[in-house]
Design a protein around this motif. Structure first.
Motif, PDB file in Angstrom:
ATOM      1  N   ILE A  50       8.972  -1.135  -7.708  1.00  0.00           N
ATOM      2  CA  ILE A  50       7.938  -0.455  -8.443  1.00  0.00           C
ATOM      3  C   ILE A  50       7.498   0.639  -7.942  1.00  0.00           C
ATOM      4  CG2 ILE A  50       6.410  -1.907  -7.001  1.00  0.00           C
ATOM      5  CD1 ILE A  50       4.741  -1.962  -9.908  1.00  0.00           C
ATOM      6  N   THR A  51       7.466   1.750  -8.950  1.00  0.00           N
ATOM      7  CA  THR A  51       6.979   3.122  -8.764  1.00  0.00           C
ATOM      8  C   THR A  51       5.532   3.300  -9.164  1.00  0.00           C
ATOM      9  OG1 THR A  51       9.319   3.864  -8.845  1.00  0.00           O
ATOM     10  CG2 THR A  51       7.669   5.558  -8.844  1.00  0.00           C
ATOM     11  N   VAL A  52       4.791   3.785  -8.148  1.00  0.00           N
ATOM     12  CA  VAL A  52       3.492   4.205  -8.771  1.00  0.00           C
ATOM     13  C   VAL A  52       3.228   5.547  -8.145  1.00  0.00           C
ATOM     14  CG1 VAL A  52       2.511   1.933  -8.389  1.00  0.00           C
ATOM     15  CG2 VAL A  52       2.427   3.351  -6.493  1.00  0.00           C
ATOM     16  N   LEU A  53       2.237   6.310  -9.056  1.00  0.00           N
ATOM     17  CA  LEU A  53       1.726   7.636  -8.824  1.00  0.00           C
ATOM     18  C   LEU A  53       0.498   7.609  -8.028  1.00  0.00           C
ATOM     19  CD1 LEU A  53       2.177  10.697  -9.673  1.00  0.00           C
ATOM     20  CD2 LEU A  53       0.237  10.067 -11.447  1.00  0.00           C
ATOM     21  N   VAL A  54       0.749   8.182  -6.622  1.00  0.00           N
ATOM     22  CA  VAL A  54      -0.228   8.187  -5.932  1.00  0.00           C
ATOM     23  C   VAL A  54      -0.890   9.643  -5.790  1.00  0.00           C
ATOM     24  CG1 VAL A  54      -0.799   7.905  -3.345  1.00  0.00           C
ATOM     25  CG2 VAL A  54       0.928   6.641  -4.369  1.00  0.00           C
TER      26      VAL A  54
ATOM     27  N   MET B 220       0.901  -1.100  -0.056  1.00  0.00           N
ATOM     28  CA  MET B 220       0.019  -0.039   0.148  1.00  0.00           C
ATOM     29  C   MET B 220       0.988   1.186  -0.099  1.00  0.00           C
ATOM     30  SD  MET B 220      -3.037   1.171   2.710  1.00  0.00           S
ATOM     31  CE  MET B 220      -1.985   1.542   4.024  1.00  0.00           C
ATOM     32  N   ALA B 221       0.434   2.317  -0.743  1.00  0.00           N
ATOM     33  CA  ALA B 221       1.260   3.514  -0.929  1.00  0.00           C
ATOM     34  C   ALA B 221       0.261   4.710  -0.505  1.00  0.00           C
ATOM     35  CB  ALA B 221       1.850   3.674  -2.134  1.00  0.00           C
ATOM     36  N   LEU B 222       0.679   5.429   0.470  1.00  0.00           N
ATOM     37  CA  LEU B 222      -0.351   6.403   1.139  1.00  0.00           C
ATOM     38  C   LEU B 222       0.443   7.877   0.655  1.00  0.00           C
ATOM     39  CD1 LEU B 222      -2.575   7.324   2.950  1.00  0.00           C
ATOM     40  CD2 LEU B 222      -1.080   6.996   4.835  1.00  0.00           C
ATOM     41  N   ASN B 223      -0.491   8.550   0.275  1.00  0.00           N
ATOM     42  CA  ASN B 223      -0.001  10.199   0.182  1.00  0.00           C
ATOM     43  C   ASN B 223      -0.956  11.127   0.911  1.00  0.00           C
ATOM     44  OD1 ASN B 223       0.847  12.584  -0.752  1.00  0.00           O
ATOM     45  ND2 ASN B 223       0.448  12.212  -2.745  1.00  0.00           N
ATOM     46  N   ARG B 224      -0.313  11.616   1.927  1.00  0.00           N
ATOM     47  CA  ARG B 224      -1.137  12.530   2.650  1.00  0.00           C
ATOM     48  C   ARG B 224      -0.901  14.175   2.234  1.00  0.00           C
ATOM     49  NH1 ARG B 224      -0.147  10.314   8.755  1.00  0.00           N
ATOM     50  NH2 ARG B 224      -1.324   8.181   8.476  1.00  0.00           N
TER      51      ARG B 224
ATOM     52  N   THR C 134      -0.398  17.429  -3.205  1.00  0.00           N
ATOM     53  CA  THR C 134       0.005  17.124  -4.668  1.00  0.00           C
ATOM     54  C   THR C 134       0.158  15.635  -4.895  1.00  0.00           C
ATOM     55  OG1 THR C 134       2.439  17.505  -4.282  1.00  0.00           O
ATOM     56  CG2 THR C 134       0.885  19.414  -5.214  1.00  0.00           C
ATOM     57  N   ALA C 135       0.065  15.100  -6.110  1.00  0.00           N
ATOM     58  CA  ALA C 135       0.389  13.767  -6.252  1.00  0.00           C
ATOM     59  C   ALA C 135       1.988  13.540  -6.365  1.00  0.00           C
ATOM     60  CB  ALA C 135      -0.101  13.478  -7.746  1.00  0.00           C
ATOM     61  N   ILE C 136       2.326  12.237  -5.945  1.00  0.00           N
ATOM     62  CA  ILE C 136       3.607  11.888  -5.793  1.00  0.00           C
ATOM     63  C   ILE C 136       3.961  10.639  -6.274  1.00  0.00           C
ATOM     64  CG2 ILE C 136       4.200  13.500  -3.807  1.00  0.00           C
ATOM     65  CD1 ILE C 136       3.955  10.861  -1.880  1.00  0.00           C
ATOM     66  N   ASN C 137       5.122  10.158  -6.643  1.00  0.00           N
ATOM     67  CA  ASN C 137       5.520   8.904  -7.172  1.00  0.00           C
ATOM     68  C   ASN C 137       6.202   8.216  -6.002  1.00  0.00           C
ATOM     69  OD1 ASN C 137       5.071   8.681 -10.007  1.00  0.00           O
ATOM     70  ND2 ASN C 137       6.636  10.268 -10.403  1.00  0.00           N
TER      71      ASN C 137
ATOM     72  N   GLY D 180      -4.253  10.168  -1.144  1.00  0.00           N
ATOM     73  CA  GLY D 180      -4.751   9.140  -2.210  1.00  0.00           C
ATOM     74  C   GLY D 180      -3.949   7.984  -1.517  1.00  0.00           C
ATOM     75  N   VAL D 181      -4.566   6.709  -1.965  1.00  0.00           N
ATOM     76  CA  VAL D 181      -3.943   5.626  -1.360  1.00  0.00           C
ATOM     77  C   VAL D 181      -3.824   4.594  -2.867  1.00  0.00           C
ATOM     78  CG1 VAL D 181      -4.057   3.572  -0.214  1.00  0.00           C
ATOM     79  CG2 VAL D 181      -4.751   5.603   0.851  1.00  0.00           C
ATOM     80  N   ARG D 182      -2.898   4.024  -2.824  1.00  0.00           N
ATOM     81  CA  ARG D 182      -2.713   2.991  -3.764  1.00  0.00           C
ATOM     82  C   ARG D 182      -2.571   1.541  -3.489  1.00  0.00           C
ATOM     83  NH1 ARG D 182      -0.974   4.481  -9.093  1.00  0.00           N
ATOM     84  NH2 ARG D 182      -1.701   2.454  -9.744  1.00  0.00           N
TER      85      ARG D 182
END
Length: 84
Positions: A64-68, A1-5, A8-11, A72-74
């Protein structure tokens, strides 16, 4: 799980070693990744390949890099692939 608090969107890069999934410890040499909530396959990778969703491109790295998205959460599901 990748969390962004953030606002702006982040990788976010998720490395196999951070998850305890070192390739030397498993009889598999690659992993498939799937975004559970988006219901999309991100592809097959090893600890040297990542997928950048923002540019739909592959780059060399150790995970692996994902845009969050902002706030948001991935959620990713990673499955070992049988060796060929």
């Amino acid at each position: 799980m990748a969390l962004n608090r953030g606002d702006t969107a982040i990788n976010v890069t998720i490395e196999l070693l951070d998850l305890g999934l070192a390739l030397d410890d498993w009889p598999h040499h690659s992993w498939s990744a799937r975004d559970v909530w988006a219901k999309t396959d991100l592809g097959v990778f090893t600890e040297t390949v990542i997928h950048n969703l923002a540019h739909d491109s592959w780059h060399l790295s150790r995970g692996i890099t994902v845009l969050v998205p902002a706030h948001g959460v991935r959620l990713l599901r990673m499955v070992p692939m049988a060796p060929m």
